[in-house]
Design a protein around this motif. Structure first.
Motif, mmCIF file in Angstrom:
data_model
loop_
_atom_site.group_PDB
_atom_site.id
_atom_site.type_symbol
_atom_site.label_atom_id
_atom_site.label_comp_id
_atom_site.label_asym_id
_atom_site.label_seq_id
_atom_site.Cartn_x
_atom_site.Cartn_y
_atom_site.Cartn_z
ATOM 1 N N LYS A 81 1.023 -1.111 -0.109
ATOM 2 C CA LYS A 81 0.065 -0.064 0.109
ATOM 3 C C LYS A 81 0.874 1.033 -0.001
ATOM 4 O O LYS A 81 0.442 2.367 -0.265
ATOM 5 C CB LYS A 81 -0.953 -0.064 1.202
ATOM 6 N N ARG A 82 1.983 1.179 0.640
ATOM 7 C CA ARG A 82 3.078 2.373 0.624
ATOM 8 C C ARG A 82 3.120 2.763 -0.622
ATOM 9 O O ARG A 82 3.291 4.262 -0.827
ATOM 10 C CB ARG A 82 4.366 1.831 1.388
ATOM 11 N N GLN A 85 -0.847 7.876 -5.224
ATOM 12 C CA GLN A 85 -2.081 8.695 -4.912
ATOM 13 C C GLN A 85 -1.822 10.277 -4.686
ATOM 14 O O GLN A 85 -2.449 10.998 -4.930
ATOM 15 C CB GLN A 85 -2.895 8.023 -3.880
ATOM 16 N N ASN A 86 -0.805 10.137 -3.727
ATOM 17 C CA ASN A 86 -0.321 11.724 -3.340
ATOM 18 C C ASN A 86 0.058 12.571 -4.367
ATOM 19 O O ASN A 86 -0.173 13.535 -4.578
ATOM 20 C CB ASN A 86 0.859 11.442 -2.290
ATOM 21 N N GLU A 87 0.702 11.892 -5.666
ATOM 22 C CA GLU A 87 1.384 12.681 -6.702
ATOM 23 C C GLU A 87 0.292 13.071 -7.630
ATOM 24 O O GLU A 87 0.130 14.144 -8.240
ATOM 25 C CB GLU A 87 2.365 11.690 -7.496
ATOM 26 N N ILE A 88 -0.820 12.074 -7.680
ATOM 27 C CA ILE A 88 -2.114 12.414 -8.704
ATOM 28 C C ILE A 88 -2.750 13.485 -7.565
ATOM 29 O O ILE A 88 -3.144 14.466 -8.224
ATOM 30 C CB ILE A 88 -3.034 11.339 -8.706
ATOM 31 N N ASP A 89 -2.800 13.397 -6.359
ATOM 32 C CA ASP A 89 -3.660 14.799 -5.615
ATOM 33 C C ASP A 89 -2.935 15.815 -5.837
ATOM 34 O O ASP A 89 -3.558 16.950 -5.700
ATOM 35 C CB ASP A 89 -3.650 14.222 -4.130
ATOM 36 N N VAL A 91 -3.333 -0.136 -12.558
ATOM 37 C CA VAL A 91 -2.535 -0.854 -11.341
ATOM 38 C C VAL A 91 -2.889 -2.482 -11.365
ATOM 39 O O VAL A 91 -4.034 -2.616 -11.495
ATOM 40 C CB VAL A 91 -2.622 -0.331 -10.013
ATOM 41 N N GLN A 92 -1.938 -3.030 -11.214
ATOM 42 C CA GLN A 92 -2.009 -4.503 -10.999
ATOM 43 C C GLN A 92 -1.656 -4.654 -9.580
ATOM 44 O O GLN A 92 -0.559 -4.669 -9.369
ATOM 45 C CB GLN A 92 -1.081 -5.344 -11.803
ATOM 46 N N ASN A 151 -5.038 -4.187 -0.693
ATOM 47 C CA ASN A 151 -6.129 -3.352 -0.649
ATOM 48 C C ASN A 151 -6.224 -1.981 -0.928
ATOM 49 O O ASN A 151 -5.311 -1.466 -0.014
ATOM 50 C CB ASN A 151 -7.047 -3.805 0.924
ATOM 51 N N PHE A 152 -6.603 -1.556 -1.927
ATOM 52 C CA PHE A 152 -6.538 -0.052 -2.113
ATOM 53 C C PHE A 152 -7.688 0.399 -2.729
ATOM 54 O O PHE A 152 -8.080 -0.321 -3.756
ATOM 55 C CB PHE A 152 -5.182 0.307 -2.806
ATOM 56 N N ALA A 153 -8.269 1.654 -2.658
ATOM 57 C CA ALA A 153 -9.193 2.210 -3.323
ATOM 58 C C ALA A 153 -9.106 3.492 -3.633
ATOM 59 O O ALA A 153 -8.112 4.331 -3.252
ATOM 60 C CB ALA A 153 -10.648 2.276 -2.738
ATOM 61 N N SER A 154 -8.977 3.748 -5.195
ATOM 62 C CA SER A 154 -8.661 5.199 -5.708
ATOM 63 C C SER A 154 -9.829 5.331 -6.883
ATOM 64 O O SER A 154 -10.269 4.507 -7.699
ATOM 65 C CB SER A 154 -7.324 5.135 -6.274
ATOM 66 N N ASP A 155 -10.307 6.579 -6.900
ATOM 67 C CA ASP A 155 -11.131 7.384 -7.988
ATOM 68 C C ASP A 155 -10.300 7.836 -9.188
ATOM 69 O O ASP A 155 -10.894 7.810 -10.161
ATOM 70 C CB ASP A 155 -11.880 8.522 -7.730
ATOM 71 N N ASN A 156 -8.896 7.487 -8.895
ATOM 72 C CA ASN A 156 -7.958 8.176 -9.866
ATOM 73 C C ASN A 156 -7.347 6.762 -10.539
ATOM 74 O O ASN A 156 -6.514 7.394 -11.633
ATOM 75 C CB ASN A 156 -6.968 9.024 -9.252
ATOM 76 N N MET A 157 -7.416 6.030 -10.197
ATOM 77 C CA MET A 157 -6.498 4.649 -10.731
ATOM 78 C C MET A 157 -7.508 3.533 -11.144
ATOM 79 O O MET A 157 -8.460 3.351 -10.697
ATOM 80 C CB MET A 157 -5.511 4.399 -9.893
#
Length: 180
Positions: free
Chosen positions: A14-15, A21-25, A35-36, A41-47
Motif C-alpha cells: 500500500k505504501r 495517489q499523493n502525486e495524483i492529488d 494498477v495490478q 487492498n486499495f481504493a482510488s477514484d483516480n486509478m
C-alpha cells in the motif's frame, strides 16, 4: 499512461500506491494510471485497479505505457526493460510487512547502478523521479540467456549424467534465471 505492477506477493504494498495517489492529488500525475495490485487492498477514484491482469491484457498495457512503476522483483523489472520502458522500482521491505526480507533493495540497487532503472528509495521523492523520467535514457537491456545456456551445458557435461542432488538444484536455479 503509467502502469503500476505490485507483483503477486501475498503481502500488501500500500505504501507505493499511497505515494502514487499523493502525486495524483498534488497534480504531478495527470496520466492514466493502471494498477495490478495483487493482494494490496486499495481504493482510488483516480486509478484503474486490478487484482491480477490476464497476460494478454498485461502485454497490451506494457506495450502502451510510458512509465512502469514496479516493486523490486526481477521478473517485473526485466519485463519493463525488454519492452524498452522507463522503469521506476521500489523495494518491498520486511519492516513494513511487505516481504519476508529486504532482498529487493539489492536487486534495485544493482539495476539502478548499471543505468537500467530509476530507484525509488524515498517515496516522498516520487514526483522528482517522474520528472527525471522525462530525460532519463535507460541502458539497453541485453539478455544473458545464451551465456547461461552455455554454463548449464558445460556443467551438465562435467557431471557425466550421474544423479546428484546438488547438481540438480544448481541446474534448476540456472534454468529459472534463464527463464527470467
Amino acid at each position: 499512461m503509467i502502469l503500476v505492477t505490485l507483483g503477486t506477493q501475498d503481502k500488501s504494498f500500500k505504501r507505493l500506491l499511497d505515494a502514487i495517489q499523493n502525486e495524483i492529488d498534488n497534480g504531478n500525475i495527470k496520466d492514466r494510471v493502471v494498477v495490478q495490485k495483487g493482494y494490496t487492498n486499495f481504493a482510488s477514484d483516480n486509478m484503474e485497479l486490478f487484482d491480477l491482469i490476464p497476460m494478454e491484457k498485461f502485454d497490451e498495457l506494457i506495450d502502451s505505457c510510458d512509465i512502469l512503476i514496479t516493486h523490486g522483483g526481477v521478473g517485473s523489472i526485466i519485463t519493463g526493460l525488454k519492452h524498452n520502458k522507463k522503469v521506476i522500482a521500489a523495494a518491498r521491505l520486511a519492516k513494513y510487512g511487505e516481504h519476508t526480507n529486504d532482498h529487493q533493495l539489492q536487486i534495485i540497487d544493482n539495476f539502478s547502478k548499471e543505468g537500467y532503472i530509476l530507484a525509488l528509495d524515498d517515496f516522498s521523492k516520487l514526483g522528482e523521479l517522474l520528472e527525471k523520467c522525462k530525460t532519463f535514457q535507460p541502458k539497453e537491456y541485453n539478455s544473458n540467456t545464451s551465456k547461461m545456456i552455455k554454463i548449464v551445458s558445460k556443467y551438465i557435461d562435467k557431471t557425466e549424467y550421474r544423479f546428484n542432488y546438488k547438481a540438480l538444484f544448481i541446474l534448476i536455479a540456472l534454468l529459472i534465471l534463464i527463464i527470467l
